[in-house]
Design a protein around this motif. Structure first.
Motif, PDB file in Angstrom:
ATOM      1  N   VAL A 153      42.612  48.339  59.983  1.00  0.00           N
ATOM      2  CA  VAL A 153      43.446  48.835  58.734  1.00  0.00           C
ATOM      3  C   VAL A 153      44.109  49.800  58.013  1.00  0.00           C
ATOM      4  N   THR A 154      44.158  50.662  58.657  1.00  0.00           N
ATOM      5  CA  THR A 154      45.142  52.220  58.138  1.00  0.00           C
ATOM      6  C   THR A 154      46.243  51.717  58.558  1.00  0.00           C
ATOM      7  N   ALA A 155      46.177  50.852  59.991  1.00  0.00           N
ATOM      8  CA  ALA A 155      47.977  50.373  60.806  1.00  0.00           C
ATOM      9  C   ALA A 155      48.376  49.645  58.875  1.00  0.00           C
ATOM     10  N   VAL A 156      47.659  48.842  58.472  1.00  0.00           N
ATOM     11  CA  VAL A 156      48.321  47.228  57.746  1.00  0.00           C
ATOM     12  C   VAL A 156      48.352  48.400  56.197  1.00  0.00           C
ATOM     13  N   SER A 190      50.511  47.847  65.373  1.00  0.00           N
ATOM     14  CA  SER A 190      49.023  48.653  64.930  1.00  0.00           C
ATOM     15  C   SER A 190      48.942  50.079  64.972  1.00  0.00           C
ATOM     16  N   GLU A 191      48.107  50.945  64.943  1.00  0.00           N
ATOM     17  CA  GLU A 191      48.159  52.091  64.198  1.00  0.00           C
ATOM     18  C   GLU A 191      49.270  53.213  65.668  1.00  0.00           C
ATOM     19  N   ALA A 192      48.987  52.734  67.108  1.00  0.00           N
ATOM     20  CA  ALA A 192      49.869  53.401  67.432  1.00  0.00           C
ATOM     21  C   ALA A 192      51.300  52.226  67.842  1.00  0.00           C
ATOM     22  N   ARG A 209      47.034  38.770  52.515  1.00  0.00           N
ATOM     23  CA  ARG A 209      45.144  39.467  51.285  1.00  0.00           C
ATOM     24  C   ARG A 209      43.908  39.108  52.225  1.00  0.00           C
ATOM     25  N   GLU A 210      43.970  37.280  52.292  1.00  0.00           N
ATOM     26  CA  GLU A 210      42.770  36.931  53.896  1.00  0.00           C
ATOM     27  C   GLU A 210      42.580  37.995  55.129  1.00  0.00           C
ATOM     28  N   HIS A 211      43.198  38.096  55.470  1.00  0.00           N
ATOM     29  CA  HIS A 211      43.888  39.188  56.371  1.00  0.00           C
ATOM     30  C   HIS A 211      42.691  40.201  56.295  1.00  0.00           C
ATOM     31  N   LEU A 212      43.261  41.118  54.998  1.00  0.00           N
ATOM     32  CA  LEU A 212      43.000  42.124  55.118  1.00  0.00           C
ATOM     33  C   LEU A 212      41.147  42.682  54.212  1.00  0.00           C
ATOM     34  N   GLN A 213      41.110  41.469  53.930  1.00  0.00           N
ATOM     35  CA  GLN A 213      39.889  41.223  53.248  1.00  0.00           C
ATOM     36  C   GLN A 213      39.214  41.121  54.693  1.00  0.00           C
ATOM     37  N   ALA A 214      39.051  40.083  55.633  1.00  0.00           N
ATOM     38  CA  ALA A 214      38.453  40.228  56.582  1.00  0.00           C
ATOM     39  C   ALA A 214      38.362  40.822  57.382  1.00  0.00           C
TER      40      ALA A 214
END
Length: 401
Positions: free
Chosen positions: A292-295, A383-385, A212-217
């Motif tokens: 963000v897209t990758a997550v 990663s997205e790649a 959650r904190e990772h995505l928030q950052a």
């Protein structure tokens, strides 16, 4: 069928005074409620039975998620609220999450661009932005079957979290009823099918307490970048709002919200139109969006894999539900598809497809236990790649092991 009421902005800004947001969140919630389309007709008894059935399905889904994912965080999971809500309540709850997520960005902007920030927080401007935000939420509120919201646990505008430490899972009763009636499937089976996806999201964040904190950052960095390079703050606000809560951006479940057309497979640059996010300014912003897209691809794809892993012993009519649900997405009106493209929901559906292919490929290669290392630390996220080339993620994980 209610959730916590939105709170009045009260975060302290750089001057020590309460921070006024460039969005009147309470007005956005009221606008969404006023504009929300009426749901399907139900009697009081039917509505009560549906709510009870969804709560039971949410509880029943957790052991299946535990068995299918092998994640110990799913064992007896009791970390968050499960709320059975109506459309206006879903919209109101999402204004809370937006306010919490964007609070740090707004505080920074007040400190770094005070004159522009003051202009962006004039009452007429905050109401105008809230009016548009309310319209978007009203439209989305009729599409979302369920949503796990980890960000409700973040400090809100008054410094207090809107929900418990584990966030909250919302199941939108009228939408579940409407879709189930449209595709003519068994009520109990459909409720469980929907809840499998949502409870998987809940388990993901329980298994990775840092997530959650990772995505928030990442989201704070992306929204801050959008504002930093804007000629005026209001012109970037729509993009920031579209970015701020990716878990609230579309309906849940296999195929819901899909639009016609395949997505190219030749790497991260081949994403579909990003709708309101098309105004990204430079490589740094695009790199943030890529992360963000990758997550999100990982989270959505993993949840869809769990949905697809159940068989008729768990959801007796699962094959019929899958087929009819997918077919429903192909019957949308031209206007509905246009709105989805404008809001970037074609990109959202690409996340479901790309992420599911990634998870399927990785699990096929190294098993579910091997895949589950992804929840151990931020540096193990793909990663997205790598989402588009799962073998490269597998090779990296093997090398690091």
């Amino acid at each position: 069928m209610s959730a916590d009421q939105p709170r009045t902005p009260g975060r302290t800004g750089s001057s020590g005074e309460p921070l006024v947001h460039p969005v009147d969140w309470a007005f956005a919630a009221r606008t969404a409620e006023a504009l929300t389309a009426a749901g399907p007709r139900t009697t009081a008894r039917e509505a009560r039975r549906e709510a009870e059935g969804l709560r039971a399905a949410a509880d029943a889904a957790v052991p299946h998620v535990h068995r299918l994912t092998g994640l110990e965080a799913a064992r007896g999971l009791r970390d968050s609220q499960v709320l059975v809500v109506d459309r206006p309540t879903w919209s109101r709850a999402n204004t809370q999450s937006f306010a919490a997520l964007l609070g740090p960005t707004f505080a920074r902007l007040q400190a770094t661009r005070p004159a522009e920030y003051e202009a962006a927080t004039l009452p007429v401007t905050t109401r105008a932005t809230a009016l548009e935000m309310g319209g978007i939420l009203a439209w989305l509120s009729s599409k979302v079957l369920g949503q796990y919201d980890p960000f409700s646990a973040l400090p809100g505008p008054d410094g207090e979290p809107a929900g418990p430490a584990g966030g909250r899972l919302m199941l939108v009763v009228p939408n579940v009823v409407q879709v189930r009636r449209e595709i003519h499937v068994d009520p109990a089976d459909f409720r469980l099918w929907v809840c499998l996806h949502e409870q998987t999201h809940r388990v993901q964040f329980a298994a990775a307490p840092w997530l959650r904190e990772h995505l928030q950052a990442e989201i704070t960095g992306l929204t801050g970048g959008l504002f930093d390079k804007a000629e005026s703050l209001p012109e970037r606000l729509r993009s920031a709002l579209a970015t701020a809560n990716p878990l609230a951006g579309s309906a849940r479940g296999r195929g819901e919200g899909a639009v016609a057309g395949e997505v190219p497979r030749d790497g991260p640059a081949a994403r579909p139109s990003l709708g309101l996010l098309g105004a990204l300014q430079d490589e740094e912003d695009r790199a943030r969006l890529s992360r963000v897209t990758a997550v999100m691809s990982l989270l959505e794809g993993h949840a869809n894999v769990v949905m697809d892993a159940v068989d008729s012993s768990v959801v007796s009519s699962v094959k019929t539900i899958r087929r009819r649900f997918d077919e429903r997405g192909d019957r949308r009106s031209a206007l509905d598809k246009a709105i989805r493209r404008i809001l970037g929901m074609d990109a959202k559906m690409a996340q479901y497809r790309d992420g599911q292919r990634f998870v399927d490929a990785v699990v096929s290669e190294i098993g579910m236990d091997g895949f589950n290392v992804v929840w151990d630390a931020p540096e193990l996220l793909p990663s997205e790649a790598e989402i588009h080339a799962p073998d490269t993620w597998v090779a990296r994980i093997r090398a690091e092991a």
